[in-house]
Design a protein around this motif. Structure first.
Motif, PDB file in Angstrom:
ATOM      1  N   ALA A 405      -4.448  -6.700  -4.824  1.00  0.00           N
ATOM      2  CA  ALA A 405      -4.306  -6.759  -3.368  1.00  0.00           C
ATOM      3  C   ALA A 405      -3.279  -5.726  -2.897  1.00  0.00           C
ATOM      4  CB  ALA A 405      -3.873  -8.155  -2.935  1.00  0.00           C
ATOM      5  N   LYS A 406      -3.612  -5.037  -1.813  1.00  0.00           N
ATOM      6  CA  LYS A 406      -2.724  -4.000  -1.289  1.00  0.00           C
ATOM      7  C   LYS A 406      -1.334  -4.565  -0.977  1.00  0.00           C
ATOM      8  CE  LYS A 406      -4.390  -1.027   1.647  1.00  0.00           C
ATOM      9  NZ  LYS A 406      -4.849  -0.328   2.879  1.00  0.00           N
ATOM     10  N   LYS A 407      -1.273  -5.761  -0.418  1.00  0.00           N
ATOM     11  CA  LYS A 407       0.028  -6.332  -0.041  1.00  0.00           C
ATOM     12  C   LYS A 407       0.908  -6.580  -1.267  1.00  0.00           C
ATOM     13  CE  LYS A 407      -1.659 -11.141   0.148  1.00  0.00           C
ATOM     14  NZ  LYS A 407      -0.917 -11.601  -1.050  1.00  0.00           N
ATOM     15  N   ASP A 408       0.293  -6.942  -2.391  1.00  0.00           N
ATOM     16  CA  ASP A 408       1.072  -7.172  -3.610  1.00  0.00           C
ATOM     17  C   ASP A 408       1.622  -5.865  -4.166  1.00  0.00           C
ATOM     18  OD1 ASP A 408       0.567  -9.898  -3.472  1.00  0.00           O
ATOM     19  OD2 ASP A 408      -1.230  -9.767  -4.733  1.00  0.00           O
ATOM     20  N   VAL A 409       0.804  -4.821  -4.097  1.00  0.00           N
ATOM     21  CA  VAL A 409       1.267  -3.512  -4.563  1.00  0.00           C
ATOM     22  C   VAL A 409       2.396  -3.006  -3.667  1.00  0.00           C
ATOM     23  CG1 VAL A 409       0.597  -1.132  -5.043  1.00  0.00           C
ATOM     24  CG2 VAL A 409      -1.021  -2.995  -5.494  1.00  0.00           C
ATOM     25  N   GLN A 410       2.238  -3.142  -2.370  1.00  0.00           N
ATOM     26  CA  GLN A 410       3.276  -2.694  -1.439  1.00  0.00           C
ATOM     27  C   GLN A 410       4.573  -3.477  -1.640  1.00  0.00           C
ATOM     28  OE1 GLN A 410       1.084  -3.246   2.223  1.00  0.00           O
ATOM     29  NE2 GLN A 410       0.473  -1.085   2.309  1.00  0.00           N
ATOM     30  N   ALA A 411       4.451  -4.765  -1.941  1.00  0.00           N
ATOM     31  CA  ALA A 411       5.649  -5.573  -2.197  1.00  0.00           C
ATOM     32  C   ALA A 411       6.353  -5.102  -3.462  1.00  0.00           C
ATOM     33  CB  ALA A 411       5.264  -7.051  -2.309  1.00  0.00           C
ATOM     34  N   TYR A 412       5.592  -4.743  -4.469  1.00  0.00           N
ATOM     35  CA  TYR A 412       6.173  -4.239  -5.726  1.00  0.00           C
ATOM     36  C   TYR A 412       6.929  -2.941  -5.465  1.00  0.00           C
ATOM     37  CZ  TYR A 412       6.333  -3.278 -10.780  1.00  0.00           C
ATOM     38  OH  TYR A 412       6.746  -3.051 -12.073  1.00  0.00           O
ATOM     39  N   LEU A 413       6.319  -2.036  -4.706  1.00  0.00           N
ATOM     40  CA  LEU A 413       6.987  -0.772  -4.370  1.00  0.00           C
ATOM     41  C   LEU A 413       8.270  -1.028  -3.584  1.00  0.00           C
ATOM     42  CD1 LEU A 413       3.866   1.319  -3.268  1.00  0.00           C
ATOM     43  CD2 LEU A 413       5.142   1.588  -5.379  1.00  0.00           C
ATOM     44  N   ALA A 414       8.210  -1.968  -2.646  1.00  0.00           N
ATOM     45  CA  ALA A 414       9.389  -2.269  -1.828  1.00  0.00           C
ATOM     46  C   ALA A 414      10.522  -2.817  -2.684  1.00  0.00           C
ATOM     47  CB  ALA A 414       9.014  -3.261  -0.720  1.00  0.00           C
ATOM     48  N   ARG A 415      10.201  -3.700  -3.620  1.00  0.00           N
ATOM     49  CA  ARG A 415      11.240  -4.259  -4.493  1.00  0.00           C
ATOM     50  C   ARG A 415      11.908  -3.165  -5.319  1.00  0.00           C
ATOM     51  NH1 ARG A 415       7.332  -8.269  -5.396  1.00  0.00           N
ATOM     52  NH2 ARG A 415       6.847  -7.434  -7.480  1.00  0.00           N
TER      53      ARG A 415
END
Length: 466
Positions: A405-415
């Motif tokens: 899911a795009k939101k999970d990938v974006q959350a990983y990048l943000a972390r």
């Protein structure tokens, strides 16, 4: 003279008619039957001695059949693969092992190894290392010939370049994607474009304009250019311990290398038309032959061209920042090398594997949001002086695009504090094995020198951007 006399001599069906035709001519000239039979036996014994005369057509057929038998024998796979060492077997999918087993059944194979980042590729698996005798396998090198890494450590503090400025630098000074290059007015020259080898083969002459148009650029998929922080916990690379701003790039030989790979793979497959279908993508060229020498020259040029692309990428960014690198490290991981193995010179193919001779520096990246590492080889003979070339895929591109899911990938990048330009779901960190796990499985192959943490990453756009 009749067909039974010819058949008793052991001629195969296609040759019987030719033998009968020649025998009839000799009978018409008054030659006794027994003498004709002796002549036919002589043609059987040495068809190369009868290139002209009444037996020429028969001799040509016999030579062709002998060549076909030799080809079939030369292409026959071993019944069982030669033994080879595996690092991180628990991380490697079964498909990659099957591919490596087939490679180790080739009659030209002599030694091999499988790295912990291994996964399925075309022919030789990604992460496969294969040593052959007098043979080079185009798909043992890979389609992106000379695919490589380069790191430049800059005399700049990691926080001295703002994220927004790093984004603009990458947008201005890098180019990504299939068929993409810099605009003509912005292209830079490089010595590799003036190598004499370009004029030695029609294929290379044909591809020169493409190489000129794409020099200094990067492809799609997992190619990247990143700003990040390099950390040395102790002095090395002629640098003091500490944190430095650095540029890390992953790029290859662009469309030029891909066309070389496909051209010579087709030639190799014509060399071995009877090769087992399971090994079709592993067709080889005898290095002592003309086609093998031509591939070696083209492969070497493509490897040089790939490193030239890195040279220009790093030079542009350093120049834009008004600095000179303090240190640089680079290595190719899709090439074949001449290497002495157990006292004999062999051809060592590393398809997605880092050269790791004792003391040799190399680069093993993680993912767009995971650390990469500068390493120093330990020279493992069992690994043919090799190590992994990265983390290696845990999910194929289609599987990653459909399951992440795009939101999970974006959350990983943000972390991780990573800013991404381009990049698709198929290149998400979750699509890769954990780099820490991969390195833990090869501690006997390399030592860690420095850690690189990405901060601003540029890649080509994927099927669906993150």
């Amino acid at each position: 003279m009749n067909g039974k006399h010819i058949t008793r001599l052991g001629f195969e069906k296609a040759a019987i008619g030719l033998a009968m035709t020649a025998a009839t001519v000799r009978e018409g000239a008054g030659v006794p039957r027994d003498d004709i039979l002796d002549e036919l036996r002589a043609v059987q014994g040495d068809p190369g001695a009868y290139t002209t005369g009444v037996y020429a057509a028969l001799a040509a057929e016999l030579r062709a059949r002998a060549a076909d038998r030799d080809a079939r024998a030369g292409a026959a796979l071993r019944p069982q693969p030669l033994p080879y060492a595996v690092w991180g077997a628990d991380l490697i999918d079964a498909g990659a092992t099957v591919q490596m087993d087939v490679a180790m059944r080739l009659p030209v194979s002599r030694a091999g190894a499988l790295m912990p980042d291994a996964h399925v590729g075309y022919g030789l698996p990604i992460g496969g290392v294969l040593a052959t005798e007098d043979a080079v396998i185009p798909y043992g090198v890979g389609v992106d010939i000379g695919c490589s890494m380069m790191l430049s450590v800059l005399p700049v503090a990691p926080d001295a370049v703002a994220t927004a400025d790093a984004v603009q630098l990458l947008l201005k000074h890098t180019r990504f994607g299939a068929g993409v290059g810099f605009e003509k007015r912005d292209r830079e020259d490089h010595a590799v474009l003036h190598e004499s080898a370009w004029d030695d083969q029609p294929l290379l002459r044909h591809l020169h304009d493409k190489a000129v148009a794409q020099v200094g650029s990067s492809g799609s998929g997992n190619h990247f250019v990143e700003f990040g922080t390099v950390t040395l916990t102790q002095p090395d690379l002629d640098l003091e311990a500490g944190d430095y701003l650095a540029v890390l790039s992953h790029s290859g030989s662009r469309g030029f290398g891909a066309q070389v790979a496909n051209h010579f793979t087709a030639l190799a497959q014509k060399h071995w038309p009877t090769l087992d279908p399971a090994a079709k993508k592993l067709a080889w060229l005898p290095l002592s032959g003309e086609d093998g020498q031509a591939y070696w020259q083209a492969m070497t040029l493509a490897g040089q061209y790939a490193l030239a692309n890195h040279d220009l990428i790093h030079a542009r960014l350093a120049r834009a920042l008004g600095v000179r690198p303090l240190a640089q490290v680079s290595n190719s991981h899709n090439l074949a090398w001449r290497q002495v193995v157990d006292g004999k010179e062999l051809i060592v193919h590393r398809k997605g594997a880092t050269p790791a001779r004792a003391g040799q520096l190399g680069l093993i990246p993680g993912s767009m949001a995971d650390p990469g590492f500068v390493v120093r080889g330990r020279g493992s003979g069992a690994a043919l002086d090799s190590a992994s070339h990265g983390a290696g895929r845990a999910l194929g591109r289609k599987a990653a695009a459909s399951s992440l899911a795009k939101k999970d990938v974006q959350a990983y990048l943000a972390r991780r504090g990573v800013t991404l330009i381009g990049g698709g779901i198929d290149e998400a960190p979750q699509a890769y094995k954990r780099i820490e796990d991969v390195l833990a499985r090869q501690s006997d192959l390399v030592d860690m020198v420095a850690t690189f943490m990405p901060q601003v990453v540029r890649m080509d756009t994927g099927s669906e951007d993150v």
